[in-house]
Write a protein that holds these residues in place. Structure first.
Motif, PDB file in Angstrom:
ATOM      1  N   SER A  18       4.140  27.671  -5.618  1.00 55.04           N
ATOM      2  CA  SER A  18       4.584  28.535  -4.530  1.00 55.04           C
ATOM      3  C   SER A  18       4.500  29.989  -4.992  1.00 55.04           C
ATOM      4  O   SER A  18       4.811  30.300  -6.138  1.00 55.04           O
ATOM      5  CB  SER A  18       6.018  28.164  -4.160  1.00 55.04           C
ATOM      6  OG  SER A  18       6.579  29.151  -3.349  1.00 55.04           O
ATOM      7  N   PHE A  19       4.048  30.842  -4.098  1.00 55.86           N
ATOM      8  CA  PHE A  19       3.947  32.263  -4.442  1.00 55.86           C
ATOM      9  C   PHE A  19       4.686  33.087  -3.400  1.00 55.86           C
ATOM     10  O   PHE A  19       4.597  32.796  -2.201  1.00 55.86           O
ATOM     11  CB  PHE A  19       2.489  32.718  -4.448  1.00 55.86           C
ATOM     12  CG  PHE A  19       1.642  32.042  -5.495  1.00 55.86           C
ATOM     13  CD1 PHE A  19       1.665  32.471  -6.806  1.00 55.86           C
ATOM     14  CD2 PHE A  19       0.826  30.975  -5.147  1.00 55.86           C
ATOM     15  CE1 PHE A  19       0.870  31.847  -7.760  1.00 55.86           C
ATOM     16  CE2 PHE A  19       0.041  30.357  -6.098  1.00 55.86           C
ATOM     17  CZ  PHE A  19       0.069  30.790  -7.406  1.00 55.86           C
ATOM     18  N   VAL A  20       5.380  34.114  -3.875  1.00 55.48           N
ATOM     19  CA  VAL A  20       6.000  35.069  -2.962  1.00 55.48           C
ATOM     20  C   VAL A  20       5.391  36.434  -3.262  1.00 55.48           C
ATOM     21  O   VAL A  20       5.338  36.851  -4.424  1.00 55.48           O
ATOM     22  CB  VAL A  20       7.533  35.117  -3.148  1.00 55.48           C
ATOM     23  CG1 VAL A  20       8.140  36.177  -2.231  1.00 55.48           C
ATOM     24  CG2 VAL A  20       8.146  33.764  -2.860  1.00 55.48           C
ATOM     25  N   ILE A  77       6.325  40.260   3.816  1.00 54.13           N
ATOM     26  CA  ILE A  77       6.692  39.383   2.697  1.00 54.13           C
ATOM     27  C   ILE A  77       6.168  37.991   3.031  1.00 54.13           C
ATOM     28  O   ILE A  77       6.383  37.483   4.131  1.00 54.13           O
ATOM     29  CB  ILE A  77       8.205  39.405   2.402  1.00 54.13           C
ATOM     30  CG1 ILE A  77       8.495  38.551   1.168  1.00 54.13           C
ATOM     31  CG2 ILE A  77       9.037  38.985   3.596  1.00 54.13           C
ATOM     32  CD1 ILE A  77       9.852  38.785   0.572  1.00 54.13           C
ATOM     33  N   THR A  78       5.424  37.439   2.095  1.00 58.56           N
ATOM     34  CA  THR A  78       4.739  36.170   2.341  1.00 58.56           C
ATOM     35  C   THR A  78       5.110  35.160   1.279  1.00 58.56           C
ATOM     36  O   THR A  78       5.105  35.479   0.085  1.00 58.56           O
ATOM     37  CB  THR A  78       3.208  36.373   2.306  1.00 58.56           C
ATOM     38  OG1 THR A  78       2.867  37.479   3.129  1.00 58.56           O
ATOM     39  CG2 THR A  78       2.476  35.134   2.771  1.00 58.56           C
ATOM     40  N   ASN A  79       5.401  33.985   1.729  1.00 54.28           N
ATOM     41  CA  ASN A  79       5.632  32.870   0.805  1.00 54.28           C
ATOM     42  C   ASN A  79       4.550  31.830   1.089  1.00 54.28           C
ATOM     43  O   ASN A  79       4.533  31.229   2.162  1.00 54.28           O
ATOM     44  CB  ASN A  79       7.031  32.291   1.017  1.00 54.28           C
ATOM     45  CG  ASN A  79       7.342  31.183   0.037  1.00 54.28           C
ATOM     46  OD1 ASN A  79       6.643  31.004  -0.958  1.00 54.28           O
ATOM     47  ND2 ASN A  79       8.399  30.447   0.309  1.00 54.28           N
ATOM     48  N   PHE A  80       3.628  31.665   0.124  1.00 57.67           N
ATOM     49  CA  PHE A  80       2.554  30.681   0.296  1.00 57.67           C
ATOM     50  C   PHE A  80       2.877  29.479  -0.580  1.00 57.67           C
ATOM     51  O   PHE A  80       3.098  29.609  -1.786  1.00 57.67           O
ATOM     52  CB  PHE A  80       1.209  31.285  -0.109  1.00 57.67           C
ATOM     53  CG  PHE A  80       0.041  30.441   0.320  1.00 57.67           C
ATOM     54  CD1 PHE A  80      -0.569  30.660   1.542  1.00 57.67           C
ATOM     55  CD2 PHE A  80      -0.440  29.432  -0.494  1.00 57.67           C
ATOM     56  CE1 PHE A  80      -1.639  29.876   1.954  1.00 57.67           C
ATOM     57  CE2 PHE A  80      -1.505  28.640  -0.092  1.00 57.67           C
ATOM     58  CZ  PHE A  80      -2.100  28.860   1.141  1.00 57.67           C
ATOM     59  N   ILE A  81       2.898  28.318   0.038  1.00 63.36           N
ATOM     60  CA  ILE A  81       3.353  27.111  -0.664  1.00 63.36           C
ATOM     61  C   ILE A  81       2.247  26.069  -0.660  1.00 63.36           C
ATOM     62  O   ILE A  81       1.688  25.751   0.400  1.00 63.36           O
ATOM     63  CB  ILE A  81       4.606  26.517   0.035  1.00 63.36           C
ATOM     64  CG1 ILE A  81       5.673  27.604   0.175  1.00 63.36           C
ATOM     65  CG2 ILE A  81       5.159  25.324  -0.735  1.00 63.36           C
ATOM     66  CD1 ILE A  81       6.553  27.428   1.386  1.00 63.36           C
ATOM     67  N   SER A 101       1.075  25.955   3.112  1.00 65.80           N
ATOM     68  CA  SER A 101       1.751  26.597   4.233  1.00 65.80           C
ATOM     69  C   SER A 101       2.144  28.012   3.850  1.00 65.80           C
ATOM     70  O   SER A 101       2.314  28.326   2.678  1.00 65.80           O
ATOM     71  CB  SER A 101       2.975  25.792   4.669  1.00 65.80           C
ATOM     72  OG  SER A 101       3.864  25.660   3.595  1.00 65.80           O
ATOM     73  N   GLU A 102       2.235  28.804   4.864  1.00 65.92           N
ATOM     74  CA  GLU A 102       2.513  30.217   4.656  1.00 65.92           C
ATOM     75  C   GLU A 102       3.631  30.606   5.612  1.00 65.92           C
ATOM     76  O   GLU A 102       3.551  30.333   6.805  1.00 65.92           O
ATOM     77  CB  GLU A 102       1.227  30.997   4.955  1.00 65.92           C
ATOM     78  CG  GLU A 102       1.284  32.478   4.744  1.00 65.92           C
ATOM     79  CD  GLU A 102      -0.039  33.149   5.159  1.00 65.92           C
ATOM     80  OE1 GLU A 102      -1.115  32.539   4.939  1.00 65.92           O
ATOM     81  OE2 GLU A 102       0.023  34.245   5.717  1.00 65.92           O
ATOM     82  N   VAL A 123       2.321  29.494   9.053  1.00 62.29           N
ATOM     83  CA  VAL A 123       0.965  28.961   9.126  1.00 62.29           C
ATOM     84  C   VAL A 123       0.904  27.692   8.282  1.00 62.29           C
ATOM     85  O   VAL A 123       1.417  27.665   7.161  1.00 62.29           O
ATOM     86  CB  VAL A 123      -0.080  29.966   8.579  1.00 62.29           C
ATOM     87  CG1 VAL A 123      -1.484  29.478   8.894  1.00 62.29           C
ATOM     88  CG2 VAL A 123       0.142  31.344   9.112  1.00 62.29           C
ATOM     89  N   SER A 124       0.305  26.679   8.837  1.00 65.36           N
ATOM     90  CA  SER A 124       0.121  25.439   8.085  1.00 65.36           C
ATOM     91  C   SER A 124      -1.378  25.213   7.907  1.00 65.36           C
ATOM     92  O   SER A 124      -2.144  25.229   8.878  1.00 65.36           O
ATOM     93  CB  SER A 124       0.742  24.278   8.867  1.00 65.36           C
ATOM     94  OG  SER A 124       0.381  23.068   8.270  1.00 65.36           O
ATOM     95  N   TYR A 125      -1.814  25.062   6.658  1.00 66.67           N
ATOM     96  CA  TYR A 125      -3.236  24.895   6.363  1.00 66.67           C
ATOM     97  C   TYR A 125      -3.532  23.467   5.902  1.00 66.67           C
ATOM     98  O   TYR A 125      -2.704  22.844   5.225  1.00 66.67           O
ATOM     99  CB  TYR A 125      -3.675  25.814   5.220  1.00 66.67           C
ATOM    100  CG  TYR A 125      -3.609  27.287   5.499  1.00 66.67           C
ATOM    101  CD1 TYR A 125      -4.653  27.936   6.137  1.00 66.67           C
ATOM    102  CD2 TYR A 125      -2.507  28.036   5.101  1.00 66.67           C
ATOM    103  CE1 TYR A 125      -4.600  29.303   6.382  1.00 66.67           C
ATOM    104  CE2 TYR A 125      -2.447  29.404   5.339  1.00 66.67           C
ATOM    105  CZ  TYR A 125      -3.492  30.028   5.979  1.00 66.67           C
ATOM    106  OH  TYR A 125      -3.441  31.369   6.219  1.00 66.67           O
ATOM    107  N   GLY A 126      -4.710  23.011   6.219  1.00 63.58           N
ATOM    108  CA  GLY A 126      -5.203  21.763   5.646  1.00 63.58           C
ATOM    109  C   GLY A 126      -6.636  21.973   5.195  1.00 63.58           C
ATOM    110  O   GLY A 126      -7.480  22.403   5.985  1.00 63.58           O
TER     111      GLY A 126
END
Lengths: 292, 843
Positions: free
Chosen positions: B560-562, B551-555, B528-529, B496-499
């Motif tokens: 950055s968070f995992v 498992i999620t990596n949010f950047i 982004s996720e 997922v890409s966020y703006g």
């Protein structure tokens, strides 16, 4: 007729009904309230009152007891002593100077001792007004604000100066008037658009260092005062200290609604430690224009 | 040669006849439970007219439980079913070998429209196992049987029976006939009892859509009757589920997130029920794919559209009018569905109030879907949604004296949701299903204010604008497959890409001689996720275990968070009509809603986590007991939810235009817990439903409330709902009563006088947060729905009364004057007793 029919239909749909509910004020502790808004070339003035319970009588809250006061300018003591307010007001024989920092310390009775600090802005607003013209039921005045570089926080208010008649007698009076402006950078929120205000609160963040020509549109009458006959339009432009600007923003956001989606998110902070209200500074330019 | 053939055929006939005899051979086995080998030993007595041939390995770790059997055939059937051991009978010899199983898949569709039918149950012949059909009408089964006698049950369709042969049929369609079109066909009481004793499912308040304010058939109205679910407060928008905030609900349209789900301060949801196929609320254990919200997942699926003929409905009501149309583009292949709805308070306003001043408010929504069934294995769908609310106001002034002057002001405030997505589903084989999807979703709020003046040769145009919003783009690949006959895995990857655009302000000034445009904008925030998930469903005789993790990596640009989001759920039938469910799950949320009212109206701003504001986290444990009887269903359960990194905002928050918004938010922890219960009773033409929830929600946030714990504004201890539904052949009467304890609000502890310029202001001082609990809210709504058969079309009329006893439910509090002329704290309520009307034509 159609209008009334629609209003009736709308009222059925969104009729607002009111009901009194209980309120417990047992946790209330009064605080000292400071209202001190000072500009260059005017003597410092402090209005003092006490906070009341939410449902208390504000009219009876004026402080009349002796007040211990300390006033510092740029960390040097200007005044230290005990004064008795007259109708809650203390006038101090000092005119603030631009760029200086002032600290006020006050205590009275059992109320907590308050401390407040603010500075008078260095810049003076640059304002030019042009003639007033009448267009149908409105008076219009064009003004020019010449902004200098750097973030400035402005407060613009417009008043009518004139005579209020009581039979054959008249006294000189000044009443703030609502106005709208062709310039939209004055509009900071839908509330300002929807309701007439006698002021505009804005910054120069979108026109820093530029000039702005604005036409102000005023109603020809002051509806609340039918015996008042205006002679002049008074335009006052202030540059506010950051503290005062934030305080005004908080006041503007406050709508005295609690709970629900319309309740104000922000709370009024002021700069009075252990107390309420504000001890703040602004520079001002006031221009008068005779009505045609 | 001929003789040889005759001899061979005679041998076969004798063998078959002997086998036939063997099958009907009486065996005296009392009910047995133990190893298969033990059963063989029991059967193989000296008097037995048959012998067994098998390899010893075949019997290893095989256990069987059989009821009292009278024939060998029944025993062999159970051996095959339970131990996957097949057999051949040759003379008096029975040879056992590993059975060959078959995966079969299929789709349940409406016979009239070919629209998929979710929510059906399949009963596999003599097997007591039932299979539920998924949201898309699809099912997959593993069987060792050569033939399956399927019974398909759905409350709105005629009971259907079909025999299938797994060896030859692997993928098939089952067509169900709606009960409504067959007035004489009803599910018999004995059948419904039989079926009722086989499965236990969550209680649905009603099998048909419920009406809400103005006669709208709101798709979320049913959800609000489910225990643990409530409106934020009367007259406000958003659902709060188990003490969570509205932004903690993940609302999906065909798998695509939508960020604002209500129109006009929550009067009704954006989901027009005419185009909705299913709505699923997950509040216990969310699907592992969607564990990126804390409170719930609300999964809304649109109809694919009628594949055989054009049909639809049009409605007109007090608040809005709408149209739903669906039909084939290529018969039995490509279909569409389209619904559009618009409120028209503004049109009425224009009708009644002419002139130069105007204030108009309207909302709309459009939902559309294209569905292409390429063949039995492949299907493609495209979903789109666009909706929003709009408030416009303006003035106009013109004179023609010496000069012609025309002056106009315009203000506009509106929000929009827009999304579009595509999905390709492929049945690779009976064991593997793959789905590829991509989507774009946006939420935007825009406020603009314009001034124009033309006077002879003078022309002035000035405008200012403000906007905020977010957009997200996502792509995902999901695969579902059978690991073994009892073990299904769903897994997938996504990105997922966020703006985020917290705010943009613009200013334009144009005159005859000059033009200038300035704008100021907050930093555009991107994020982004990337995620992967796996979820297994392990079926056993009396239930299933669902386990999984995401498992999620949010950047973001600065951090950055995992996060790992595990899940466990046990569904266990403790009797034919009793079930327990136990679950535990951890979820994280990486985007959150920051409230703001700088505009003087509630405005939503979505923002991501930052270095300081870490992902919100919730760990939930819940349990439930469900019971289903012939006439009534009952469920009771409880939950505990522990929150971490919860965000709260406090004093002086100029969130809208302040780059330091992050500093106005505080981080804390919290807990929600409660007991939920529901009861549904069906008697003849009556349907009675009731639910009750006791729930509490607390927070502790450093920097707020002097670091002391407090009840959240969503804390409403008692919530109760009662729905009474009476059906006649063509009429339906609904009465719905809802009760909720008052929610806490923050009221000031003191008041004082101050000044804004020359304007006197009464300002307030605040003490504890949420220090006053409002009175409880309750209202009774009654609707009468009449179905009519006109010459060419069918029609329905909805008549109703909202809040029939005119309860003044709190909307907000303020200081007013009481009857004695003293200041008093008062509540203002909206939505008093209101009529509702809607007329629906179906074609």
């Amino acid at each position: 007729m159609k209008k009334y029919a629609f209003i009736a239909v709308a009222c059925i749909g969104l009729l607002a009904c009111e009901k009194e509910i209980d309120y417990d004020a047992s946790g209330f502790k009064p605080k000292l309230v400071v209202n001190s808004f000072n500009t260059q070339d005017s003597f410092l003035q402090v209005d003092l009152s006490k906070s009341t319970t939410l449902l208390g009588d504000i009219e009876q809250s004026t402080v009349t007891d002796a007040v211990d006061i300390v006033l510092l300018k740029d960390n040097r003591t200007l005044l230290s002593g005990t004064l008795i307010p007259v109708e809650g007001r203390i006038k101090l024989p000092f005119k603030p100077t631009r760029g200086s920092s002032y600290q006020l310390q006050l205590s009275t009775g059992n109320l907590p001792r308050i401390v407040a600090i603010d500075s008078l802005p260095v810049k003076l607003p640059k304002l030019v007004t042009y003639g007033v013209r009448k267009v149908q039921q409105t008076n219009r005045i064009r003004i020019n604000i010449n902004d200098s570089m750097g973030l400035d926080r402005y407060f613009l208010k417009v008043s009518y100066l004139g005579k209020e008649w009581n039979g054959t007698d008249s006294i000189s009076q000044k009443y703030a008037t609502t106005f709208t402006a062709s310039d939209k950078s004055f509009i900071s929120g839908i509330r300002t658009v929807a309701t007439g205000r006698s002021y505009a609160l804005f910054t120069d963040d979108t026109w820093d260092g530029e000039q702005k020509d604005v036409e102000l549109i005023l109603p020809q009458d002051v509806p609340l005062y039918p015996n008042f006959v205006p002679h002049k339009i008074v335009v006052e432009l202030n540059i506010l200290s950051p503290t005062l600007y934030a305080y005004y923003l908080d006041l503007q956001a406050n709508n005295n609604v609690y709970g629900g989606p319309l309740a104000a998110v922000s709370r009024i902070e002021g700069n009075v430690d252990q107390g309420l209200g504000a001890f703040c500074f602004y520079t001002a330019v006031i221009l008068e224009n005779r009505l045609p | 040669m001929r003789r040889a053939i005759i001899l061979f055929l005679s041998f076969c006939l004798v063998t078959v006849l002997l086998a036939q005899d063997l099958r009907t051979e009486t065996v005296s086995v009392a009910s047995y439970s133990g190893s298969l080998k033990g059963l063989f030993n029991l059967l193989r007595t000296d008097e037995s007219p048959f012998s067994f041939n098998y390899k010893e390995e075949l019997l290893k770790k095989k256990y069987i439980s059989i009821p009292k059997s009278t024939t060998l055939d029944q025993v062999l059937f159970q051996i095959k079913k339970q131990c996957a051991v097949d057999y051949n009978i040759l003379g008096s010899s029975i040879t056992f070998f590993a059975a060959k199983g078959f995966y079969i898949g299929g789709t349940v569709v409406d016979a009239a429209s070919s629209e998929r039918v979710p929510g059906a149950f399949l009963f596999l012949g003599e097997d007591t196992k039932s299979v539920s059909v998924d949201d898309f009408g699809d099912f997959s089964v593993f069987t060792y049987q050569d033939s399956l006698d399927l019974v398909i049950y759905h409350p709105n369709y005629q009971l259907t029976r079909r025999v299938i042969y797994p060896q030859t049929e692997k993928q098939f369609y089952i067509k169900l006939t709606p009960i409504t079109s067959l007035s004489e066909v009803k599910v018999s009481s004995s059948d419904s009892f039989l079926i009722g004793s086989h499965y236990v499912n969550e209680i649905k308040p009603s099998s048909k859509p419920l009406t809400t304010l103005g006669g709208e058939t709101d798709a979320l109205a049913q959800i609000m009757l489910i225990p643990g679910v409530q409106n934020v407060s009367f007259g406000q928008q958003g659902l709060t589920i188990r003490g969570g905030s509205p932004d903690q609900n993940y609302v999906l349209i065909d798998g695509i997130p939508v960020y604002n789900t209500y129109h006009i301060l929550g009067l009704f949801s954006i989901f027009n029920s005419s185009n909705i196929s299913t709505i699923h609320l997950h509040k216990d254990a969310f699907p592992s794919k969607n564990t990126n919200r804390l409170s719930s997942v609300i999964d809304v699926n649109l109809k694919n559209g009628n594949k055989t003929k054009l049909s639809g409905e049009a409605d007109i009501g007090l608040l809005s009018s709408g149209l739903f149309i669906n039909g084939p583009i290529i018969k039995n292949k490509l279909s569409f569905s389209l619904s559009a709805r618009r409120t028209y308070a503004d049109l009425l306003g224009r009708l009644f109030i002419g002139g130069d001043n105007s204030i108009v408010l309207w909302s709309y929504d459009v939902m559309a879907k294209l569905h292409y069934q390429i063949n039995e294995e492949n299907e493609v769908s495209i979903t789109g949604y666009n909706g929003g609310d709009q408030l416009n106001f303006g003035t106009r002034f013109s004179i023609q004296q010496e000069t012609e002057t025309e002056e106009e002001t315009k203000g506009k405030l509106g929000w929009r949701n827009a999304l579009v997505g595509a999905r390709w589903k492929r049945i690779v084989n009976q064991r593997i299903i793959m789905e590829l999807s991509t989507s774009v979703s946006t939420y935007n709020l825009r406020f603009s204010d314009e001034y124009s003046l033309s006077q002879d040769s003078i022309s002035v145009f000035n405008s200012s604008s403000y906007r905020n919003g977010l957009n997200e783009w996502r792509a995902a690949l999901d695969v579902g497959f059978f690991m073994s006959k009892n073990h299904k895995i769903n897994t997938g990857l996504g990105m997922v890409s966020y703006g985020f655009s917290p705010f943009t302000r613009g200013y334009t000034s144009t005159t005859n001689n000059s033009s200038s445009t300035n704008s100021i904008a907050s930093n555009f925030i991107s994020g982004s996720e990337v995620y992967g998930f796996a979820e297994g469903s392990l079926y056993f005789t009396k239930g299933k275990v669902i386990y999984g993790t995401r498992i999620t990596n949010f950047i973001t640009s600065e951090t950055s968070f995992v996060r790992l989001q595990p899940k466990f759920q046990l569904i266990r039938n403790i009797a034919k009509n009793k079930q327990i469910r136990i679950s535990g799950q951890r979820t994280n949320q990486f985007v959150h809603l920051v409230p703001n009212n700088n505009l003087g109206l509630p405005v939503d701003i979505w923002l991501p986590v930052t270095k300081r504001l870490k992902p919100m986290e919730a760990t939930q444990f819940s349990g439930r007991y469900l019971q289903k009887n012939k006439a009534w269903d009952f469920q009771v359960g409880g939950f505990v939810k522990l929150f971490n990194n919860i965000l709260e905002h406090t004093a002086g928050a100029q969130l809208l235009s302040d780059e330091s918004w992050e500093n106005n938010l505080y981080v804390g922890s919290g807990v929600s817990y409660g007991i939920e219960s529901a009861l549904k009773y069906t008697w003849q033409k009556w349907n009675l439903y009731g639910s009750y929830t006791y729930g509490r929600s607390r927070r502790k946030v450093l920097g707020i409330n002097e670091d002391q714990e407090y009840f959240t504004k969503y804390d409403r201890p008692h919530i109760a709902n009662i729905l009474v539904e009476r059906k006649w052949e063509k009429n339906r009467l609904l009465a719905s009563w809802s009760f909720a304890s008052g929610n806490p609000i923050t009221v000031p502890t003191a008041r004082y006088r101050t000044f804004l310029g020359d304007e006197e202001i009464f300002a307030e001082e605040y003490g504890d947060i949420n220090n006053l609990r409002l009175p409880s809210s309750h209202h009774l709504d009654i609707s009468y729905i009449r179905d009519m058969q006109l010459k060419r079309v069918n029609a329905s009329m909805v008549l109703g009364i909202h809040n029939i006893y005119n309860r003044l439910n709190p909307f907000m509090a303020f200081i007013g004057i009481n009857d004695e002329g003293e200041p008093a704290l008062k509540i203002r309520s909206l939505l008093p007793i209101l009529p509702s009307f809607k007329y629906i034509v179906k074609f």
